[in-house]
Design a protein around this motif. Sequence first.
Motif, PDB file in Angstrom:
ATOM      1  N   LYS A 127     -74.443 -18.985  48.867  1.00 38.81           N
ATOM      2  CA  LYS A 127     -75.141 -19.287  47.619  1.00 38.81           C
ATOM      3  C   LYS A 127     -76.652 -19.171  47.782  1.00 38.81           C
ATOM      4  CE  LYS A 127     -71.532 -21.024  45.010  1.00 38.81           C
ATOM      5  NZ  LYS A 127     -70.790 -22.306  44.934  1.00 38.81           N
ATOM      6  N   GLU A 128     -77.092 -18.875  48.988  1.00 42.64           N
ATOM      7  CA  GLU A 128     -78.528 -18.630  49.205  1.00 42.64           C
ATOM      8  C   GLU A 128     -78.961 -17.437  48.352  1.00 42.64           C
ATOM      9  OE1 GLU A 128     -80.997 -20.184  51.725  1.00 42.64           O
ATOM     10  OE2 GLU A 128     -79.580 -21.588  50.763  1.00 42.64           O
ATOM     11  N   PRO A 129     -80.231 -17.369  47.983  1.00 40.25           N
ATOM     12  CA  PRO A 129     -80.696 -16.251  47.136  1.00 40.25           C
ATOM     13  C   PRO A 129     -80.328 -14.894  47.731  1.00 40.25           C
ATOM     14  CG  PRO A 129     -82.447 -17.878  47.411  1.00 40.25           C
ATOM     15  CD  PRO A 129     -81.312 -18.316  48.292  1.00 40.25           C
ATOM     16  N   GLU A 130     -79.884 -13.970  46.883  1.00 38.96           N
ATOM     17  CA  GLU A 130     -79.448 -12.658  47.368  1.00 38.96           C
ATOM     18  C   GLU A 130     -80.602 -11.884  48.007  1.00 38.96           C
ATOM     19  OE1 GLU A 130     -76.896 -10.556  44.419  1.00 38.96           O
ATOM     20  OE2 GLU A 130     -75.541 -11.071  46.075  1.00 38.96           O
ATOM     21  N   MET A 131     -81.821 -12.071  47.524  1.00 40.17           N
ATOM     22  CA  MET A 131     -82.948 -11.335  48.130  1.00 40.17           C
ATOM     23  C   MET A 131     -83.047 -11.651  49.619  1.00 40.17           C
ATOM     24  SD  MET A 131     -86.911 -10.858  47.069  1.00 40.17           S
ATOM     25  CE  MET A 131     -87.549 -12.498  47.337  1.00 40.17           C
ATOM     26  N   LEU A 132     -82.736 -12.893  49.976  1.00 39.50           N
ATOM     27  CA  LEU A 132     -82.839 -13.285  51.387  1.00 39.50           C
ATOM     28  C   LEU A 132     -81.648 -12.776  52.185  1.00 39.50           C
ATOM     29  CD1 LEU A 132     -84.079 -16.945  50.845  1.00 39.50           C
ATOM     30  CD2 LEU A 132     -85.388 -14.819  50.912  1.00 39.50           C
ATOM     31  N   ARG A 133     -80.473 -12.800  51.554  1.00 39.69           N
ATOM     32  CA  ARG A 133     -79.268 -12.417  52.294  1.00 39.69           C
ATOM     33  C   ARG A 133     -79.064 -10.911  52.337  1.00 39.69           C
ATOM     34  NH1 ARG A 133     -74.626 -13.793  50.053  1.00 39.69           N
ATOM     35  NH2 ARG A 133     -75.529 -14.340  48.048  1.00 39.69           N
TER      36      ARG A 133
ATOM     37  N   LEU B 110     -71.197 -17.728  66.737  1.00 38.03           N
ATOM     38  CA  LEU B 110     -70.840 -16.609  65.865  1.00 38.03           C
ATOM     39  C   LEU B 110     -71.269 -16.943  64.436  1.00 38.03           C
ATOM     40  CD1 LEU B 110     -67.234 -16.005  67.251  1.00 38.03           C
ATOM     41  CD2 LEU B 110     -69.373 -14.864  67.908  1.00 38.03           C
ATOM     42  N   SER B 111     -71.145 -15.972  63.543  1.00 41.91           N
ATOM     43  CA  SER B 111     -71.512 -16.184  62.138  1.00 41.91           C
ATOM     44  C   SER B 111     -70.810 -17.416  61.578  1.00 41.91           C
ATOM     45  CB  SER B 111     -71.128 -14.972  61.293  1.00 41.91           C
ATOM     46  OG  SER B 111     -71.886 -13.862  61.669  1.00 41.91           O
ATOM     47  N   GLY B 112     -69.506 -17.534  61.836  1.00 39.30           N
ATOM     48  CA  GLY B 112     -68.730 -18.648  61.307  1.00 39.30           C
ATOM     49  C   GLY B 112     -69.308 -19.990  61.757  1.00 39.30           C
ATOM     50  N   ASP B 113     -69.726 -20.042  63.015  1.00 39.47           N
ATOM     51  CA  ASP B 113     -70.301 -21.276  63.549  1.00 39.47           C
ATOM     52  C   ASP B 113     -71.570 -21.646  62.784  1.00 39.47           C
ATOM     53  OD1 ASP B 113     -68.323 -21.149  65.541  1.00 39.47           O
ATOM     54  OD2 ASP B 113     -69.617 -19.902  66.806  1.00 39.47           O
ATOM     55  N   LYS B 114     -72.407 -20.633  62.521  1.00 35.78           N
ATOM     56  CA  LYS B 114     -73.667 -20.941  61.831  1.00 35.78           C
ATOM     57  C   LYS B 114     -73.400 -21.380  60.396  1.00 35.78           C
ATOM     58  CE  LYS B 114     -76.189 -17.646  64.650  1.00 35.78           C
ATOM     59  NZ  LYS B 114     -75.075 -16.686  64.933  1.00 35.78           N
ATOM     60  N   ASN B 115     -72.466 -20.688  59.716  1.00 38.13           N
ATOM     61  CA  ASN B 115     -72.074 -21.118  58.374  1.00 38.13           C
ATOM     62  C   ASN B 115     -71.622 -22.576  58.381  1.00 38.13           C
ATOM     63  OD1 ASN B 115     -72.212 -19.057  56.224  1.00 38.13           O
ATOM     64  ND2 ASN B 115     -71.030 -17.823  57.656  1.00 38.13           N
ATOM     65  N   GLU B 116     -70.867 -22.914  59.395  1.00 36.11           N
ATOM     66  CA  GLU B 116     -70.311 -24.256  59.503  1.00 36.11           C
ATOM     67  C   GLU B 116     -71.418 -25.291  59.716  1.00 36.11           C
ATOM     68  OE1 GLU B 116     -67.482 -25.271  58.824  1.00 36.11           O
ATOM     69  OE2 GLU B 116     -67.725 -27.343  59.501  1.00 36.11           O
TER      70      GLU B 116
ATOM     71  N   ASP C 186     -78.488  -5.945  59.774  1.00 39.28           N
ATOM     72  CA  ASP C 186     -79.546  -6.593  60.548  1.00 39.28           C
ATOM     73  C   ASP C 186     -80.181  -7.725  59.741  1.00 39.28           C
ATOM     74  OD1 ASP C 186     -81.378  -6.105  63.062  1.00 39.28           O
ATOM     75  OD2 ASP C 186     -82.772  -6.398  61.389  1.00 39.28           O
ATOM     76  N   CYS C 187     -80.408  -7.461  58.462  1.00 43.10           N
ATOM     77  CA  CYS C 187     -80.965  -8.475  57.567  1.00 43.10           C
ATOM     78  C   CYS C 187     -80.054  -9.699  57.539  1.00 43.10           C
ATOM     79  CB  CYS C 187     -81.121  -7.897  56.159  1.00 43.10           C
ATOM     80  SG  CYS C 187     -81.582  -9.096  54.900  1.00 43.10           S
ATOM     81  N   HIS C 188     -78.772  -9.458  57.338  1.00 52.36           N
ATOM     82  CA  HIS C 188     -77.811 -10.566  57.262  1.00 52.36           C
ATOM     83  C   HIS C 188     -77.827 -11.395  58.540  1.00 52.36           C
ATOM     84  CE1 HIS C 188     -74.084 -12.767  56.642  1.00 52.36           C
ATOM     85  NE2 HIS C 188     -73.770 -12.408  57.874  1.00 52.36           N
ATOM     86  N   ILE C 189     -77.707 -10.706  59.668  1.00 54.71           N
ATOM     87  CA  ILE C 189     -77.616 -11.401  60.957  1.00 54.71           C
ATOM     88  C   ILE C 189     -78.871 -12.234  61.216  1.00 54.71           C
ATOM     89  CG2 ILE C 189     -77.643 -10.980  63.450  1.00 54.71           C
ATOM     90  CD1 ILE C 189     -75.774  -8.536  62.784  1.00 54.71           C
ATOM     91  N   ASN C 190     -80.022 -11.626  60.974  1.00 54.13           N
ATOM     92  CA  ASN C 190     -81.271 -12.350  61.229  1.00 54.13           C
ATOM     93  C   ASN C 190     -81.474 -13.499  60.259  1.00 54.13           C
ATOM     94  OD1 ASN C 190     -81.957 -10.706  63.363  1.00 54.13           O
ATOM     95  ND2 ASN C 190     -83.089  -9.257  62.078  1.00 54.13           N
ATOM     96  N   ASN C 191     -81.117 -13.263  58.994  1.00 54.51           N
ATOM     97  CA  ASN C 191     -81.377 -14.310  58.012  1.00 54.51           C
ATOM     98  C   ASN C 191     -80.451 -15.507  58.205  1.00 54.51           C
ATOM     99  OD1 ASN C 191     -82.976 -15.091  55.627  1.00 54.51           O
ATOM    100  ND2 ASN C 191     -80.927 -15.259  54.713  1.00 54.51           N
ATOM    101  N   LEU C 192     -79.205 -15.235  58.554  1.00 56.58           N
ATOM    102  CA  LEU C 192     -78.287 -16.343  58.822  1.00 56.58           C
ATOM    103  C   LEU C 192     -78.795 -17.139  60.019  1.00 56.58           C
ATOM    104  CD1 LEU C 192     -75.677 -17.928  58.463  1.00 56.58           C
ATOM    105  CD2 LEU C 192     -74.449 -16.130  59.699  1.00 56.58           C
TER     106      LEU C 192
ATOM    107  N   GLN D  86     -86.571  -5.531  54.154  1.00 53.96           N
ATOM    108  CA  GLN D  86     -86.176  -6.879  54.575  1.00 53.96           C
ATOM    109  C   GLN D  86     -87.178  -7.303  55.623  1.00 53.96           C
ATOM    110  OE1 GLN D  86     -84.323  -7.666  57.846  1.00 53.96           O
ATOM    111  NE2 GLN D  86     -83.478  -5.666  58.378  1.00 53.96           N
ATOM    112  N   SER D  87     -87.423  -8.604  55.662  1.00 54.39           N
ATOM    113  CA  SER D  87     -88.360  -9.154  56.654  1.00 54.39           C
ATOM    114  C   SER D  87     -89.679  -8.375  56.592  1.00 54.39           C
ATOM    115  CB  SER D  87     -87.704  -9.109  58.028  1.00 54.39           C
ATOM    116  OG  SER D  87     -88.548  -9.682  59.006  1.00 54.39           O
ATOM    117  N   ASP D  88     -90.173  -7.871  57.718  1.00 53.09           N
ATOM    118  CA  ASP D  88     -91.470  -7.176  57.717  1.00 53.09           C
ATOM    119  C   ASP D  88     -91.306  -5.665  57.849  1.00 53.09           C
ATOM    120  OD1 ASP D  88     -90.536  -7.112  60.272  1.00 53.09           O
ATOM    121  OD2 ASP D  88     -92.435  -7.600  61.237  1.00 53.09           O
ATOM    122  N   GLU D  89     -90.172  -5.152  57.371  1.00 49.67           N
ATOM    123  CA  GLU D  89     -89.939  -3.713  57.465  1.00 49.67           C
ATOM    124  C   GLU D  89     -89.484  -3.132  56.130  1.00 49.67           C
ATOM    125  OE1 GLU D  89     -86.472  -3.507  60.236  1.00 49.67           O
ATOM    126  OE2 GLU D  89     -85.467  -2.631  58.482  1.00 49.67           O
TER     127      GLU D  89
END
Lengths: 255, 255, 255, 255
Positions: C201-207, C183-189, C150-156, C74-77
Motif C-alpha cells: 500500500k506504499e505509494p506506487e512512485m516509491l515502489r 528475503l523479501s517476505g521477511d522484510k514485508n513481515e 532494482d527499484c523494488h528491491i532497494n525500496n523495500l 528511480q532513486s538517483d538514476e
Amino acid sequence: MAKSKFEYVRLFETEDRCLPNSWIVVRVDGKGFHKFSTEHDYEKPNDLRALSLMNNAAMSVMEEFKDICLAYGQSDEYSFVFRKETQVYSRRSAKLSTNVCSLFTSAFVYYWSEHFPTSKPLYPPVFDGRTVLYPSNQNIRDYLSWRQADCHINNLYNTTFWALILKAGLTPVEAEQKLKGTLSGDKNEILFSQFSINYNKEPEMLRKGTILVRRKVPIALPDGGTREKSQIVQQHTDIIGDEFWNENNHLLTIS
Amino acid sequence: MAKSKFEYVRLFETEDRCLPNSWIVVRVDGKGFHKFSTEHDYEKPNDLRALSLMNNAAMSVMEEFKDICLAYGQSDEYSFVFRKETQVYSRRSAKLSTNVCSLFTSAFVYYWSEHFPTSKPLYPPVFDGRTVLYPSNQNIRDYLSWRQADCHINNLYNTTFWALILKAGLTPVEAEQKLKGTLSGDKNEILFSQFSINYNKEPEMLRKGTILVRRKVPIALPDGGTREKSQIVQQHTDIIGDEFWNENNHLLTIS
Amino acid sequence: MAKSKFEYVRLFETEDRCLPNSWIVVRVDGKGFHKFSTEHDYEKPNDLRALSLMNNAAMSVMEEFKDICLAYGQSDEYSFVFRKETQVYSRRSAKLSTNVCSLFTSAFVYYWSEHFPTSKPLYPPVFDGRTVLYPSNQNIRDYLSWRQADCHINNLYNTTFWALILKAGLTPVEAEQKLKGTLSGDKNEILFSQFSINYNKEPEMLRKGTILVRRKVPIALPDGGTREKSQIVQQHTDIIGDEFWNENNHLLTIS
Amino acid sequence: MAKSKFEYVRLFETEDRCLPNSWIVVRVDGKGFHKFSTEHDYEKPNDLRALSLMNNAAMSVMEEFKDICLAYGQSDEYSFVFRKETQVYSRRSAKLSTNVCSLFTSAFVYYWSEHFPTSKPLYPPVFDGRTVLYPSNQNIRDYLSWRQADCHINNLYNTTFWALILKAGLTPVEAEQKLKGTLSGDKNEILFSQFSINYNKEPEMLRKGTILVRRKVPIALPDGGTREKSQIVQQHTDIIGDEFWNENNHLLTIS
C-alpha cells in the motif's frame, strides 16, 4: 532486381581506424600449434624447418607491406610493426589484421613443401591475428622486449624439458615435475651439469628469435659500379638492450 | 630476465566484443582477384574449378565453426553467418574475423590442387575479412539478399560481356561500351537474340551463388536401421524470397 | 596565424556511431548521491521533493529529444530510451550521452529551487551518463525490468531499514545487522508486524519508480471542438509484466 | 522478484578504455550558444561576465579532477587535458566525458548568479562533451595551438564585425559583406584606421583565451614561515610558441 533496397545494410559496418601517430603491431599466432607440431613430427625442442618456414611466411608479408619496418618472430608467432605514420588501408584495424594474417597463413601453406619436402600438412593450418597500438617509442620497444623475453623463457624451459626427456629418459610428467619452481639459473645448471650444454652457446635463432628489418645493400651493376637496394634481412640478436636500436636508429625516428 | 617489467604492454590490447543477441557475419573477400583470376587462366565469365575451390574452403570453415548456421558465397567472396547467441571466442570481433579468414585462406591454398590439378598458384593468394553485426532477422535476410542481388547483377553483366568478346569477337573496350547504360532486360535480350542464350536457364550456381546450410540426413546403420546426422549441404537457390526461409525456419529462431 | 597546420589534430577524433536498428538507452546516475542526499537533508527512506526534481529534470530531457519514447527513473538514476530508428546526432554515442547528461544535470540545478524552496545546493551536483544498445524488444523490456526490479528491491530494503531506525530506534549498524540475509517476505513481515506498514500500500512512485511516456491528449479548441496533442505523462506502474506493453503497443513497433 | 533473470542486460554495456600512455582531452562545447548568448543579452563581441562564468565552471572541474594538468577555454568551449598516465575511472572514455561535462554544466548554472547577478537563465543551458586521445607531446601541443589559433581568428573577426555594427552603424548583413574574403591584416587595418583600435592592445583574455594550470604558491604559516600549496591559476598567454612550455616544462614530462 531491387539492389538498392538492400544496400542499407552497409551502414551496419563500423569504422575502426587506428589512432594516428601510434605504432601499429599486427601479431599472428598459430592456432592449436602444440597439437599441430606433434602431428607433424616437429623436432623437439625446436624444429629448424618449421622456424625457417615461419620466417619465409613473414618475409612474404614484409615484402607486400612496405610500411612494415620491423618484424619479430619466435615459436609459432610473428609480430609485424607498421611505422607510426602508415596510411595503409587508412589504418583500419580489421583490414590490417586480416590481410596480414591471411597472407601469412597463405604463404605458410604455399611454401610448406620447400621446408618440409617429404610431407604435406595433414590439414590446413590456422593463425589468428590482432592489432595493437603503442603510442611511444618506449612502448614499442617494451612490446618487442616482452616477446623476446618470452622467447628466452620458453626456449630455456623447452631446451631443458626435452633434454630431460630425450637424453635422460624422463617421461614428460617427470620432466615437468623436475622443472617446477626452478629459476633460469637452475635450468642453466641442469643443462650444463647433466647434459654438458652451455645454453648461451645454443644457436641465437633459438634463444633470440628472428628479427626482420630492411637494409640497404649494394648491388653490383653491369658496368662494374654498384647501387643500393633495400632488402629484408634476418637477424637473431638482442633487441631488449640499446645496441640494436642505436645501430638501427632510423627505426624510431619519423621517416 | 625481467619479463614482468614488459608485461604491462598487454594493457594496450583492446576489448572488441560484439553486441550480444545480434547476428555476426564474417565476410571474406579475395584481394586483387581480378588480377589473380587472369594470371591463373580462370575461364570466363565463370570458372567452375575456382567456384568449387571457394566452396571447398567455405566447407572447411563451416566444419570448424559449429556456430556458423549459414554461409553464402559468390565470385571471390564468402559470408559466414554465426548464430545470434554464439559465444565463440567470447564474440571477440578480431578473433572471429582473423580465424575465419585464416582458415578460409589456408584451405583455399591447401585444396587448390584438387580443383586445379595441373598447376600451382603463382603466389600465395590473400583474402581480407570483416565482422559486421545485424540485430534483427530482417537485417540478416537483407544482408544476404544484398549479396545475392550483387551476384545476379554481376553475373548477368559478365555473362553478356564475355559472350560479346568470346563469341562476337568484340574487344573488352567495345563490349564495355555496348553494355554501358543497359538494363537487365537489355542484357537478357542481347544474350537471347545474339547468342541464343536464355539467361534464366544458365546454371543456378552461377546465377544464385552457393548457400551452405546444415541438414539432418539419415545414415544407414549396420543393423539395417537409420539415424540422423547433421551434414553441410550446398544449395543454389533464391534466398531473397520467403520460400527458402520458410523451408529453413529453424535458422531464424533461437536454437 | 597558421591555423591549417594544426587542424590535422581533428583526425584523432574517433567515430562512435551506434549500430543501426537497435534501442539506444542513455542512463544518467547521480555521482556520490548517498553523500549528497545526506548533506542536503533528504528525507528517509524517500524524499518526495528530490524525486519530483528528478522527474522534472527528466521531463526537460524528454521535451528536448523527441526521439526518446520512454524514460524510467528511480532513486538517483534515470534511463532514456531512444526509438530504434533515431538518427539524432547520427546516433553518435558520446554526443547522445553527453547531451542528455548535461541537460539532465542543468535542469536538476535549474529547477532545484522549485522543489527545495528554502535551500540552495551546497555545491554543483553531478550525474554521469552511459549509452547502451539493446537489439531486440525483449532485450529493452528486460533492461527496464532490471531497473524496476532494482527499484523494488532497494525500496523495500530502505523502507524497512529506515523504519527500524526512525521508528524502532535502532542504529544504522543494528538495522543493517537485522536485515542481513532476509528475503523479501521477511522484510514485508517486519514492516507489517512491527510497524503496521502494508508495503503493497506504499505509494506506487516509491515502489515502481516513474515512467514517462508520450500520450495523445485532447485539447479544447475555442470553437468548442477538440484536437489531439502529444504530451509527456508520468506513470508509476508495473513495466515488468505484459499489461503496460499491451496498453502501449506502439512503443515496440516501428513508427 | 526475479532480479537475476534480467541482470544479463549488463553484458550489453561495452568497454571503452582509452589507450594507455596517451593524453586524454575532454572538450565541452556550448550547445546552441549563439542563440543562448543573444537571448541572454551577452555583450558583443565579448561578454566578460560570460567568460568569467566559463572560467569559474572550469575551475570547478579542475578542482575535482586532480589529474587534469591543464585546461584551455575560449568562447563557449573548454578543453581539459588529463595527464598521460591518469587512471581516473580506469580511463573509460564515456565516464570521463560525461562526468566532466556534467560537472561543468552544473557549475555553470550553479555559479550563474555570481556573474549575472540581475537575471536568471531563461532555460537550462547545455554543453556537449567528447573525449579525444593524443599520443605525443607534439600532438597535444598542436591540439592546444589549434584551439588558440581558432580563438584568435574568431575574436579578430568578431571584434571587427561588431565594431562595424556598433560603431559604424552597419547592419549585420553589411558587416558580413564587408569582411568577406578579408585577411587578418585587412581586419587589423579596418580596426585601426576606422575605429582607432590597435587589436594587439585588446585584452589578452579575449585574444588568447584562458589557460588554467596548477602552480605551487607559498602560503604564510602562523609561525611566520611559509609552505607551498598547489593552486589553480589563470593565464592569458600564448601557448603556441615554446615559451609557455619551457616555463611549464613539468607539464610534458612524466610525473
